[in-house]
Every structure is written in C-alpha cells, then in structure tokens.
Write a protein that holds these residues in place. Structure first.
Motif, short mmCIF file in Angstrom:
data_model
loop_
_atom_site.label_atom_id
_atom_site.label_comp_id
_atom_site.label_asym_id
_atom_site.label_seq_id
_atom_site.Cartn_x
_atom_site.Cartn_y
_atom_site.Cartn_z
N LEU A 76 -7.74 -5.69 4.64
CA LEU A 76 -7.58 -6.75 3.64
C LEU A 76 -7.93 -8.07 4.32
O LEU A 76 -7.25 -8.49 5.26
CB LEU A 76 -6.14 -6.78 3.11
N ILE A 110 -11.01 -6.42 -0.05
CA ILE A 110 -10.34 -5.19 0.36
C ILE A 110 -11.41 -4.17 0.70
O ILE A 110 -12.33 -3.91 -0.10
CB ILE A 110 -9.43 -4.64 -0.75
N SER A 121 -2.87 -13.17 4.31
CA SER A 121 -2.82 -12.19 3.22
C SER A 121 -1.88 -11.02 3.44
O SER A 121 -1.61 -10.28 2.49
CB SER A 121 -4.22 -11.62 2.91
N VAL A 122 -1.41 -10.79 4.65
CA VAL A 122 -0.49 -9.68 4.90
C VAL A 122 0.66 -10.15 5.79
O VAL A 122 0.49 -11.01 6.65
CB VAL A 122 -1.18 -8.47 5.56
N LEU A 167 -4.68 -2.96 6.85
CA LEU A 167 -3.77 -2.82 5.71
C LEU A 167 -3.12 -1.45 5.80
O LEU A 167 -3.76 -0.42 5.64
CB LEU A 167 -4.55 -2.96 4.40
N ILE A 225 1.53 -7.28 0.95
CA ILE A 225 0.32 -7.96 0.52
C ILE A 225 0.72 -9.24 -0.22
O ILE A 225 1.54 -9.21 -1.13
CB ILE A 225 -0.51 -7.06 -0.41
N CYS A 264 0.84 -1.19 0.00
CA CYS A 264 0.00 0.00 0.00
C CYS A 264 0.88 1.24 0.00
O CYS A 264 1.84 1.33 0.78
CB CYS A 264 -0.90 -0.03 1.23
#
Length: 331
Positions: A86, A107, A144-145, A91, A97, A77
């Motif tokens: 996210l 998102i 996811s992160v 996020l 990501i 980001c």
C-alpha cells in the motif's frame, strides 16, 4: 438528528473495471497484473454518513484509488498472504489502513486478498480521538499504514466481520439487534482504542520527502505510459520524460509496485486493449469485429498480432475475440 436508514449492495464480478467503478464517489482504476480470469466481490452497507466496505479480488492487481473528498477510510487486510503493498509499504494482517481523499493511493496485490473497512467524514473521525492519537493519525496519513500488535489487529478484523454479518441479516428490528449507525460509531471507538494501545513503530519524518519523491516518479511514469501506450515507446523514453535514470526508475517501480517498468508497460497496454475491445463490442460493431481485433494490437503498442493474442490470453484467460463476442452478446 440522524436516520438509521441504510442500503445494502453485494455483487460478484468477473470484470475488473466493473468492480472498480461500483463505489459511488470514488475515483478508481484497476490494472490486472496477474494471469487468469478475474473474480471479485464487493459488499457495501451505506448510511447517511458511513459506508462499510468489504472487497475481495483473486489475482495480482495495481489499484489506483482516490476516496471521496473529505472522507477517511479506516480498514484492515483480512488475508494472510504476504507481498501486498500500500503506497509502497508492506500491507499485512497486522496493520491498520488509514487513507483520505486528498490524494491518490496505490494498492499492489500479489494474489487473493480481502479488505474490510469503513469510510467516514474525516473531521468526524478525528473529533472522536484523543489529542495524542489525532496527532499520530495526521502524521501517519502520509504513510497510510499503522503497525498494530497481532491481538489488536485480530480484534479489528473480528469486529468488521461481525458488523457485516449483523448488517446482512434479514430486515426487521427483531432480526437486527443493533443499528448501522451504532455499528459505525463502535467501529470508530474500536479504532481509537487500537490507536491508544498501539502507537506503532514511528518512522522518521525525514524519510517522508524521499518516499514522496519516489511516489511522484512512479505516478509521472505511469501518466506518460498511459498517454503514449499506443506508440512505440520504451523504458528510455519513460526515463527521459520523468528525468530520472533507468536504475532509479527501476528501483522506484520495484519499491512502490513490486514490478519492473517494462512489465508494467506491457500490463498497461493489455488492460487498455481489454477495455477497448469491450467498448467496441458494446457498440454493436459485429460487422467489423475481425478488423477491430486485427488493428487493436497496433493501436495498443503491439507489433505482432499473434503475440498480442497470446499475451492477452495469458493475462485474462481468454482470447481477444472471445472477449469481443461475449461483450457483443451482453449488449
């Protein structure tokens, strides 16, 4: 042997659905949640194997995205604002990501945001990592992160920005000192370095089942809302359809999307109306446009046409009739 041939596509958008449908091979649907006219931009640099992506939007959205099968999307980001989510996780600028094409991702933006990233074949990316880093990435795909320190995240943001600037220079070997494939390979190397330097705060695996359950509850609720948006349904109907209490449904929506189920249902109906007006307007139905707008409120679950028009203008910055006229003029 791989070719250095590549294509560049950059476009500005005033329609959220047009932007969502631009990425070939992706399954995407954007619901506008914020008030005012939508403004977005998308830049794509595509080679045989890699795709650099730079996307910006100006208002609160819920984006449901599924990358192409067998692909991974690695990104970051490039916006300081807080509150973006996210897959239900915060996020921020300091997180990597990591998405794949095996499942939908959600998102939730709260305002202006810019995302930078690259889409690569999953196995190709994993093959470039050290064994320890590969195991970490496979685990974190569920979340996811990956948390990075500020310096490492800044390095990745700077690299992706520079890569786009280099790829957007005028054509010609003299003007472009490095090939797109070399830039993509360097991107993978930089991400691998970031993973080696930052293993992140490891969330306990025991939390994954409960997070995945809450994600399923939200997705099932949205599927039900979408299928019955034109009917007189309420939140209790959604609770019965998803077999959860009202309190559980409220908690899951607020955790995953930072919005209540009732607010999401209203936004879903308004976005559905927006798409239907554009569809009808493009079919050269000027002769019954008044009837179209008059009946559309009821078709999308609004009992009062005047309230529908007011909520529509608050969401999209124009009246329903203005959207119809603009679409008809463009068709």
């Amino acid at each position: 042997m791989h070719s250095d041939h590549f294509s560049v596509h950059a476009e500005q958008f005033s329609d959220v659905d047009e932007q969502a449908s631009t990425l070939a091979g992706w399954e995407q649907e954007y619901q506008q949640l914020g008030s005012g006219r939508f403004v977005g931009a998308l830049a794509i640099v595509e080679t045989d194997e890699f795709c650099f992506i730079r996307e910006s939007t100006n208002t609160a959205l819920h984006e449901r995205i599924v990358p192409p099968p067998e692909q991974m999307v690695i990104g970051i980001c490039n916006t300081q604002a807080q509150g973006h989510l996210l897959n239900g996780r915060p996020l921020t600028q300091d997180q990597l990501i990591v998405l794949d094409g095996s499942r939908p991702h959600h998102i939730r933006t709260t305002g202006p945001i810019e995302l930078l990233g690259i889409s690569v074949p999953r196995e190709l990316f994993l093959s470039q990592l050290h064994e320890q880093d590969e195991a970490s990435v496979r685990k974190w795909l569920d979340l996811s992160v990956l948390q990075l320190d500020a310096a490492t995240a800044g390095m990745l943001r700077h690299y992706f920005s520079v890569a786009f600037d280099l790829l957007n220079t005028p054509a010609g070997a003299a003007a472009r000192p490095i090939s797109p494939r070399a830039l993509a390979s360097t991107a993978i190397s930089n991400v691998a370095l970031a993973l080696s330097l930052n293993q992140g705060s490891h969330e306990l695996e025991s939390t994954l089942p409960s997070r995945q359950r809450r994600e399923r509850i939200v997705q099932n609720a949205i599927d039900y809302m979408r299928a019955h948006a034109g009917e007189e349904i309420g939140i209790l109907d959604v609770c019965r359809a998803t077999h959860v209490s009202r309190r559980t449904l409220q908690y899951c929506f607020e955790e995953r999307l930072d919005i209540s189920p009732l607010q999401y249902l209203k936004a879903l109906r308004l976005n559905a109306a927006h798409r239907e007006i554009k569809r009808r307007g493009s079919e050269d139905r000027a002769h019954d446009r008044h009837d179209t707008i008059g009946n559309l409120a009821a078709l999308c679950g609004f009992n009062h046409p005047s309230r529908f028009a007011s909520e529509y203008k608050k969401m999209f910055g124009v009246l329903p009739s203005e959207t119809a006229l603009k679409t008809a003029a463009q068709s």
